[in-house]
Design a protein around this motif. Structure first.
Motif, mmCIF file in Angstrom:
data_model
loop_
_atom_site.group_PDB
_atom_site.id
_atom_site.type_symbol
_atom_site.label_atom_id
_atom_site.label_comp_id
_atom_site.label_asym_id
_atom_site.label_seq_id
_atom_site.Cartn_x
_atom_site.Cartn_y
_atom_site.Cartn_z
ATOM 1 N N MET A 485 46.749 47.134 36.441
ATOM 2 C CA MET A 485 45.565 46.967 37.011
ATOM 3 C C MET A 485 45.547 47.169 38.425
ATOM 4 S SD MET A 485 43.085 43.589 36.698
ATOM 5 C CE MET A 485 41.467 43.606 36.417
ATOM 6 N N PRO A 486 46.030 48.578 38.718
ATOM 7 C CA PRO A 486 45.938 48.904 40.257
ATOM 8 C C PRO A 486 44.454 48.786 40.983
ATOM 9 C CG PRO A 486 45.757 51.002 38.833
ATOM 10 C CD PRO A 486 45.841 49.841 37.965
ATOM 11 N N ASP A 510 37.973 48.687 34.247
ATOM 12 C CA ASP A 510 38.516 47.239 34.002
ATOM 13 C C ASP A 510 39.823 47.319 35.004
ATOM 14 O OD1 ASP A 510 39.961 49.528 33.075
ATOM 15 O OD2 ASP A 510 40.030 49.037 30.940
ATOM 16 N N GLY A 511 39.883 47.962 36.196
ATOM 17 C CA GLY A 511 40.836 47.953 36.953
ATOM 18 C C GLY A 511 40.144 47.094 38.259
ATOM 19 N N ARG A 512 40.694 47.209 39.438
ATOM 20 C CA ARG A 512 40.223 46.363 40.652
ATOM 21 C C ARG A 512 39.727 47.414 41.637
ATOM 22 N NH1 ARG A 512 44.548 43.807 43.331
ATOM 23 N NH2 ARG A 512 46.152 45.441 42.409
ATOM 24 N N MET A 513 39.060 46.814 42.571
ATOM 25 C CA MET A 513 38.890 47.464 43.940
ATOM 26 C C MET A 513 39.240 46.536 44.995
ATOM 27 S SD MET A 513 37.155 50.326 43.508
ATOM 28 C CE MET A 513 36.348 50.699 44.952
ATOM 29 N N SER A 514 39.471 47.316 46.059
ATOM 30 C CA SER A 514 40.048 46.637 47.164
ATOM 31 C C SER A 514 39.249 45.553 47.809
ATOM 32 C CB SER A 514 40.561 47.619 48.492
ATOM 33 O OG SER A 514 40.572 46.955 49.668
ATOM 34 N N GLY A 515 39.890 44.291 48.289
ATOM 35 C CA GLY A 515 39.036 43.510 48.887
ATOM 36 C C GLY A 515 38.290 43.877 50.162
ATOM 37 N N ALA A 516 38.339 45.406 50.542
ATOM 38 C CA ALA A 516 37.592 45.811 51.682
ATOM 39 C C ALA A 516 36.725 46.707 51.280
ATOM 40 C CB ALA A 516 38.682 46.612 52.649
ATOM 41 N N SER A 517 36.523 46.957 49.771
ATOM 42 C CA SER A 517 35.465 47.732 49.307
ATOM 43 C C SER A 517 34.148 47.032 49.474
ATOM 44 C CB SER A 517 35.568 47.981 47.981
ATOM 45 O OG SER A 517 37.112 48.730 47.499
ATOM 46 N N GLY A 518 33.139 48.084 49.600
ATOM 47 C CA GLY A 518 31.802 47.225 50.147
ATOM 48 C C GLY A 518 30.651 47.939 49.423
ATOM 49 N N LYS A 519 29.945 49.148 49.994
ATOM 50 C CA LYS A 519 28.686 49.535 49.911
ATOM 51 C C LYS A 519 28.324 50.017 48.652
ATOM 52 C CE LYS A 519 29.127 53.793 52.572
ATOM 53 N NZ LYS A 519 28.420 54.472 53.868
#
Length: 601
Positions: A485-486, A510-519
């Motif tokens: 889950m990168p 089904d993976g993740r996005m960074s906590g800094a991802s946004g728009k």
């Protein structure tokens, strides 16, 4: 102020859901507390091994009358946020001696930097490092020589892993010590602009490197409001930091004073004194609800939707994504910190920060006021801010109004009425979307799917000019069982470029996005994951997909997925190289994202 009925109802639902598991947990912790730290019961040989290198502290340790503090540290100097921890053990030991106690480094835990591994194979170890950290901290404390523990950690998986360990050793008090954010450098919006220019081929690598180095320029946490700084907020809302400790810059007199005060406090709340506060008493369902409230009010990282359930399970508390969604519906978004706004965490702190926010949320009835904390009082204590007066640490009342309403607003006049996290469900499974930084006109995207099994292939398609119409980009086989889950944060710049070109785009994974991802609208953590036979594995190029944050739906439109066979690509390469071979048992054992994707809990 009366507690908000929805917050009360969610808390009661969590309490009921957790009744059996919490009772079992508390019974276990009670038995451990009754036995106490085992120093007095160790053989002389056992003790001699533990004290051999302790010099002037040997006598006090051998006598066993004074409390002994265990330090669990995630220090390394590759993480800017963790480099300041190099000095902390000396400060803590000196503080312990000053109050007639002792302190030892119980052990170290690994701490990897997601910023280094974004888009790289090493990112496939990142989520599992949380469980490794919990295991390593467990080994450190297994010597059973400690009356309390302090945990030195800041970043993405480190704090959750340390909380899981602290809960497992819930019979001893635990205080978390932050290092603080680096001073402000190049603005985050300027950094993002250069990244998009590089993705579009408008500037070269030299300009990109110049911008990145100007952004990440010194010791301390990265200044955007990603997972690391969300962790620090969480520790304050859950009562595991001293009040106001989260966002004081490293290597300053105030930061050192807070570190010393945290060590003193940990020693004051052991079973040897009159204020015994085992961490099990702090980590109840109310503390976790307060943490979720803080997550929503600040627009924090979606990674905590994974970590909070795993942390809570270690304390016998069962969270569900529906809890996040319902709390989000009643908690206003009070902060605009990048990527949700232009400010960084230093600006947020200067505008009133967590103390102001906690006061507002208490006044609005959105926080449990009576939780136990390491400060010894309820959440009202966390409306105060630390200061140095004549060189001594003191606390004073925090800001009663926002000092910059472009960054921080009252609960009665927020940036938006809800926290902006949505639980999406449908025939493609269940996922979450953070919409606090997504423009309302992009909350619903319906378009043809383009299917990928590797984020590198998305970048190749972009470079080849293949995205020419509205598209739902589906990146599947990115869950914990498939490849750990990168985060797929490196896709953000190119998807933002497509969006800026006027296309309607969304990401489903089904993976993740960074906590800094946004728009860019992104439905992430979709489960069941494709590698476990989830419906994403039956989706095909050209299928119409609807990502609807307004209605909470994730749908393949007009398609009977049950009539299709699942695709199963060759995933064997995911287990080769850069340590990935060592984590095969983790991939096989990982749980669903909705339950925290955990291995050890």
């Amino acid at each position: 102020m009366t507690l908000n009925p929805r917050i009360e109802a969610v808390t009661e639902r969590i309490r009921a859901r957790s009744s059996d598991s919490r009772r079992r947990y508390l019974d276990k912790i009670s038995a451990l507390a009754d036995a106490g730290p085992r120093r007095a019961h160790l053989t002389c040989g056992n003790q001699a091994h533990a004290y051999a290198a302790m010099g002037q502290d040997q006598s006090a340790l051998a006598e066993g009358r004074a409390p002994n503090l265990g330090i669990v540290t995630a220090y390394n100097d590759m993480l800017s946020a963790h480099q300041p921890f190099e000095r902390f053990p000396d400060l803590i030991r000196a503080t312990a001696r000053r109050v007639g106690a002792t302190a030892q480094v119980a052990g170290g835990v690994p701490a990897m930097c997601d910023g280094v591994t974004q888009g790289q194979p090493g990112m496939e170890l990142s989520l599992f490092s949380r469980d490794v950290i919990a295991l390593a901290a467990g080994v450190a404390l297994s010597h059973n020589c400690f009356d309390a523990a302090v945990y030195l950690g800041v970043c993405d998986k480190i704090v959750p892993g340390l909380v899981i360990a602290a809960a497992s050793f819930g019979h001893i008090p635990s205080v978390f010590m932050p290092a603080g954010p680096m001073t402000s450098g190049l603005t985050n919006d300027e950094k993002a602009r250069v990244r998009q220019q590089f993705a579009a081929g408008e500037v070269g690598r030299d300009k990109l490197m110049e911008a990145e180095m100007a952004s990440y320029h010194g010791p301390g946490t990265c200044t955007f409001y990603g997972t690391a700084n969300t962790n620090q907020m969480l520790m304050e809302f859950m009562g595991l930091h001293l009040p106001g400790a989260s966002f004081v810059n490293p290597n300053t007199p105030l930061r050192d004073a807070l570190t010393e005060a945290a060590a003193e406090r940990a020693l004051a709340i052991t079973a040897l004194g009159n204020e015994f506060t085992p961490v099990a008493d702090i980590l109840d369902e109310r503390a976790f609800v307060n943490g979720i409230v803080g997550l929503m009010a600040t627009g924090g990282s979606t990674n905590l939707v994974l970590h909070l359930p795993a942390m809570a399970r270690a304390a016998g508390v069962m969270l569900d994504t529906e809890d996040f969604d319902e709390i989000s519906n009643v908690v206003p978004l009070m902060a605009k910190v990048y990527p949700n706004g232009l400010a960084d965490v230093n600006h947020f702190h200067a505008a009133g920060g967590l103390g102001y926010m906690i006061g507002e949320l208490l006044g609005a009835g959105l926080l449990h006021p009576d939780t136990k904390t390491v400060a010894g009082e309820g959440m009202a204590r966390y409306t105060q801010e630390p200061v140095l007066q004549d060189g001594a640490l003191a606390w004073r009342d925090g800001a009663s109004e926002s000092l910059n309403d472009q960054i921080l607003r009252p609960a009665s006049d927020p940036f938006q009425p809800t926290g902006g996290l949505k639980d999406l469900q449908g025939n493609l499974g269940r996922g979450v979307m953070k919409v606090s930084a997504v423009k309302p006109e992009r909350h619903v995207i319906e378009a043809k799917a383009r299917i990928f099994h590797d984020q590198a292939d998305v970048k190749t398609a972009f470079k080849n000019g293949e995205f020419t119409e509205d598209t739902v980009v589906v990146v599947r086989f990115q869950g914990p069982k498939a490849n750990g889950m990168p985060e797929l944060h490196s896709l953000t710049p190119i998807l933002a470029v497509l969006q800026d070109r006027g296309l309607k785009v969304a990401l489903v994974t089904d993976g993740r996005m960074s906590g800094a991802s946004g728009k860019v609208p992104a439905c992430i953590h979709v489960c069941p994951e494709a590698a476990a036979g989830g419906p994403l594995a039956r989706l095909r190029d050209g299928d119409l997909v609807r990502v609807d944050a307004a209605a909470g739906r994730l749908e393949a439109v007009g398609i009977d997925l049950a009539t299709r066979k699942s695709v199963m690509p060759d995933l064997s390469a995911n287990g080769i190289g850069l340590g990935r071979e060592l984590f095969e048992v983790f991939r096989q054992s990982a749980g669903d994202a909705v339950n925290g994707a955990g291995v050890v809990v």
